[in-house]
Design an enzyme around this catalytic site. Sequence first.
Site, PDB file in Angstrom:
ATOM      1  N   GLU A 281       0.832  -1.223   0.000  1.00  0.00           N
ATOM      2  CA  GLU A 281       0.000   0.000   0.000  1.00  0.00           C
ATOM      3  C   GLU A 281       0.859   1.263   0.000  1.00  0.00           C
ATOM      4  OE1 GLU A 281      -3.634   0.046   2.322  1.00  0.00           O
ATOM      5  OE2 GLU A 281      -3.595  -2.132   2.376  1.00  0.00           O
TER       6      GLU A 281
ATOM      7  N   SER B 251       7.554   2.774   2.001  1.00  0.00           N
ATOM      8  CA  SER B 251       7.923   3.919   2.849  1.00  0.00           C
ATOM      9  C   SER B 251       8.558   5.037   2.028  1.00  0.00           C
ATOM     10  CB  SER B 251       8.908   3.467   3.928  1.00  0.00           C
ATOM     11  OG  SER B 251       8.277   2.560   4.791  1.00  0.00           O
TER      12      SER B 251
HETATM   13  C1  LIG Z   1       2.663  -9.126   1.750  1.00  0.00           C
HETATM   14  C2  LIG Z   1       2.208  -8.295   0.583  1.00  0.00           C
HETATM   15  C3  LIG Z   1       0.839  -8.176   0.328  1.00  0.00           C
HETATM   16  C4  LIG Z   1       0.405  -7.421  -0.771  1.00  0.00           C
HETATM   17  N1  LIG Z   1      -0.946  -7.360  -1.053  1.00  0.00           N
HETATM   18  C5  LIG Z   1      -1.359  -6.704  -2.175  1.00  0.00           C
HETATM   19  C6  LIG Z   1      -2.746  -6.720  -2.550  1.00  0.00           C
HETATM   20  O1  LIG Z   1      -3.610  -7.277  -1.843  1.00  0.00           O
HETATM   21  N2  LIG Z   1      -3.116  -6.098  -3.710  1.00  0.00           N
HETATM   22  C7  LIG Z   1      -2.208  -5.483  -4.513  1.00  0.00           C
HETATM   23  O2  LIG Z   1      -2.609  -4.940  -5.545  1.00  0.00           O
HETATM   24  N3  LIG Z   1      -0.882  -5.446  -4.188  1.00  0.00           N
HETATM   25  C8  LIG Z   1      -0.440  -6.056  -3.045  1.00  0.00           C
HETATM   26  N4  LIG Z   1       0.900  -6.049  -2.709  1.00  0.00           N
HETATM   27  C9  LIG Z   1       1.845  -5.417  -3.605  1.00  0.00           C
HETATM   28  C10 LIG Z   1       2.485  -4.166  -3.040  1.00  0.00           C
HETATM   29  O3  LIG Z   1       1.576  -3.094  -3.052  1.00  0.00           O
HETATM   30  C11 LIG Z   1       3.761  -3.890  -3.851  1.00  0.00           C
HETATM   31  O4  LIG Z   1       4.697  -4.906  -3.495  1.00  0.00           O
HETATM   32  C12 LIG Z   1       4.336  -2.520  -3.575  1.00  0.00           C
HETATM   33  O5  LIG Z   1       3.520  -1.529  -4.154  1.00  0.00           O
HETATM   34  C13 LIG Z   1       5.755  -2.394  -4.131  1.00  0.00           C
HETATM   35  O6  LIG Z   1       5.781  -2.789  -5.473  1.00  0.00           O
HETATM   36  P1  LIG Z   1       6.905  -3.807  -5.992  1.00  0.00           P
HETATM   37  O7  LIG Z   1       6.917  -5.005  -5.098  1.00  0.00           O
HETATM   38  O8  LIG Z   1       6.671  -4.022  -7.437  1.00  0.00           O
HETATM   39  O9  LIG Z   1       8.282  -3.059  -5.757  1.00  0.00           O
HETATM   40  P2  LIG Z   1       8.877  -1.902  -6.698  1.00  0.00           P
HETATM   41  O10 LIG Z   1       7.795  -1.060  -7.235  1.00  0.00           O
HETATM   42  O11 LIG Z   1       9.824  -2.546  -7.632  1.00  0.00           O
HETATM   43  O12 LIG Z   1       9.676  -1.043  -5.634  1.00  0.00           O
HETATM   44  C14 LIG Z   1      10.831  -1.578  -4.965  1.00  0.00           C
HETATM   45  C15 LIG Z   1      11.361  -0.555  -4.006  1.00  0.00           C
HETATM   46  O13 LIG Z   1      11.783   0.606  -4.705  1.00  0.00           O
HETATM   47  C16 LIG Z   1      11.668   1.722  -3.861  1.00  0.00           C
HETATM   48  N5  LIG Z   1      10.852   2.738  -4.533  1.00  0.00           N
HETATM   49  C17 LIG Z   1       9.767   2.557  -5.309  1.00  0.00           C
HETATM   50  N6  LIG Z   1       9.266   3.719  -5.731  1.00  0.00           N
HETATM   51  C18 LIG Z   1      10.055   4.698  -5.228  1.00  0.00           C
HETATM   52  C19 LIG Z   1      10.054   6.111  -5.287  1.00  0.00           C
HETATM   53  N7  LIG Z   1       9.115   6.777  -5.966  1.00  0.00           N
HETATM   54  N8  LIG Z   1      11.040   6.775  -4.642  1.00  0.00           N
HETATM   55  C20 LIG Z   1      11.991   6.111  -3.935  1.00  0.00           C
HETATM   56  N9  LIG Z   1      12.026   4.762  -3.815  1.00  0.00           N
HETATM   57  C21 LIG Z   1      11.072   4.064  -4.452  1.00  0.00           C
HETATM   58  C22 LIG Z   1      10.982   1.248  -2.570  1.00  0.00           C
HETATM   59  O14 LIG Z   1      11.958   0.984  -1.576  1.00  0.00           O
HETATM   60  C23 LIG Z   1      10.333  -0.033  -3.002  1.00  0.00           C
HETATM   61  O15 LIG Z   1      10.129  -0.934  -1.921  1.00  0.00           O
HETATM   62  C24 LIG Z   1       1.346  -6.774  -1.598  1.00  0.00           C
HETATM   63  C25 LIG Z   1       2.721  -6.889  -1.314  1.00  0.00           C
HETATM   64  C26 LIG Z   1       3.154  -7.638  -0.243  1.00  0.00           C
HETATM   65  C27 LIG Z   1       4.631  -7.739   0.034  1.00  0.00           C
END
Ligand SMILES: Cc1cc2nc3c(=O)[nH]c(=O)nc-3n(C[C@H](O)[C@H](O)[C@H](O)COP(=O)(O)OP(=O)(O)OC[C@H]3O[C@@H](n4cnc5c(N)ncnc54)[C@H](O)[C@@H]3O)c2cc1C
Length: 383
Positions: free
Chosen positions: A364, A367
């Site tokens: 969601e 950080s």
């Molecule tokens: C346990 C769990 C439950 C979840 N449940 C759901 C759900 O029910 N429905 C759903 O749709 N999604 C769900 N998610 C997905 C979750 O919302 C995404 O994992 C999250 O948005 C991060 O996307 P990503 O994993 O693709 O990481 P990425 O988008 O690849 O990001 C990786 C990291 O890059 C950094 N980063 C990203 N953007 C920026 C920025 N603008 N500035 C600086 N740093 C940045 C952050 O440290 C981030 O953690 C879930 C995830 C987990 C782990």
Amino acid sequence: MADRSFLDWPFFEDRHRDYAERLEAWCRENLPVDHSDTDAACRRLVDMLGAGGWLLATAVDSDTPAPLDVRTLCITRETLARHDGLADFAFAMQGLGTGTISLFGDAGHREWLRKTRAGKAISAFALSEPRSGSDVANMDMAARRDGDGYVLSGEKTWISNGGIADVYTVFARTGEAPGAKGISAFVVAADTPGLEIAERIDVIAPHPLARLRFNNVRVPASALIGKPGEGFRIAMSVLDVFRSTVGAAALGFARRALEESIKRTSERTLFGAPLFDLQMVQGHIADMALDVDAAALLVYRAAWTKDMGAPRVTREAAMAKLYATDRAQSVIDKAVQLHGGDGVRHGHIVESLYREIRALRIYEGASDVQKVVIARQVMGAGA
Ligand SMILES: Cc1cc2nc3c(=O)[nH]c(=O)nc-3n(C[C@H](O)[C@H](O)[C@H](O)COP(=O)(O)OP(=O)(O)OC[C@H]3O[C@@H](n4cnc5c(N)ncnc54)[C@H](O)[C@@H]3O)c2cc1C
């Protein structure tokens, strides 16, 4: 017994205080449940929460779109998380999974609310994709207009309740405009032909999670929530409500860690006296209590602001989620330290809190993303 003095704060009304007392009593009687089969535990928890009437808060009215009472959502998440992380998960997903319907859905969509609020159907929120998690406006999944309906194709991943949900709210590109303005929201029943669970995903704090594949899934035009192209705005409005509640869950985990640490350091004797008598231990406990109270103030400020009718609480919710999840991580880490070897023993409560808290700083809105949001809000406000 965890500190409950926050309930005297002016953010709450007597109905919240009464609700919190009743929920606390219910939790003491019913939680935790056996987690050995995660899917079965979640189904059971949804059923129990439904029977207890606690899921009514996940959508305040089955019949007409109405704002959610965010303070009630936060109190519920905080209390459930303090007793059983999976119970918090089961409750939260009934709200997030149907948030799109409860805030924007029409009478047809709202039929699902009768079931989800009673614990008779499980819901999920399908936004993230393999290529677009944080960069959600860049999603690939397509919803192509075809005759009197839409055909959905693509993948969603990290979908909580994936594999056990009865209904998914799904966001897909309908192409009215590039990027965020070309996305729409749909209600898709889990048994719709072509919708398959491509993969179940294991994480450090187990809960049902899956990658979904949509193989030309045909839905009627009535599955569309809101207007074509409004999906991104709808998703962000739903997250605006639920983001503060993630902070509330973190607060529940932190409060439990503090409670366990007070108990442990009072009961454990070292060097001829209770561990608590060591000043450095008192320093840890003081830091933990400070973190918990400061997080609670931010969480309930965000919830109160929304409940008072603010159309958006982007800044307040981002601060609440960022701070509460980050500080809970620190509080729980200190609790592990104060428990010594038992802190890392499988099955010990602080060991499970240590695993539970981590994902809350990622989902969601990670950080880092919350910091960007806060900085933009502060710049925009000129303060
Ligand atoms: C346990 C769990 C439950 C979840 N449940 C759901 C759900 O029910 N429905 C759903 O749709 N999604 C769900 N998610 C997905 C979750 O919302 C995404 O994992 C999250 O948005 C991060 O996307 P990503 O994993 O693709 O990481 P990425 O988008 O690849 O990001 C990786 C990291 O890059 C950094 N980063 C990203 N953007 C920026 C920025 N603008 N500035 C600086 N740093 C940045 C952050 O440290 C981030 O953690 C879930 C995830 C987990 C782990």
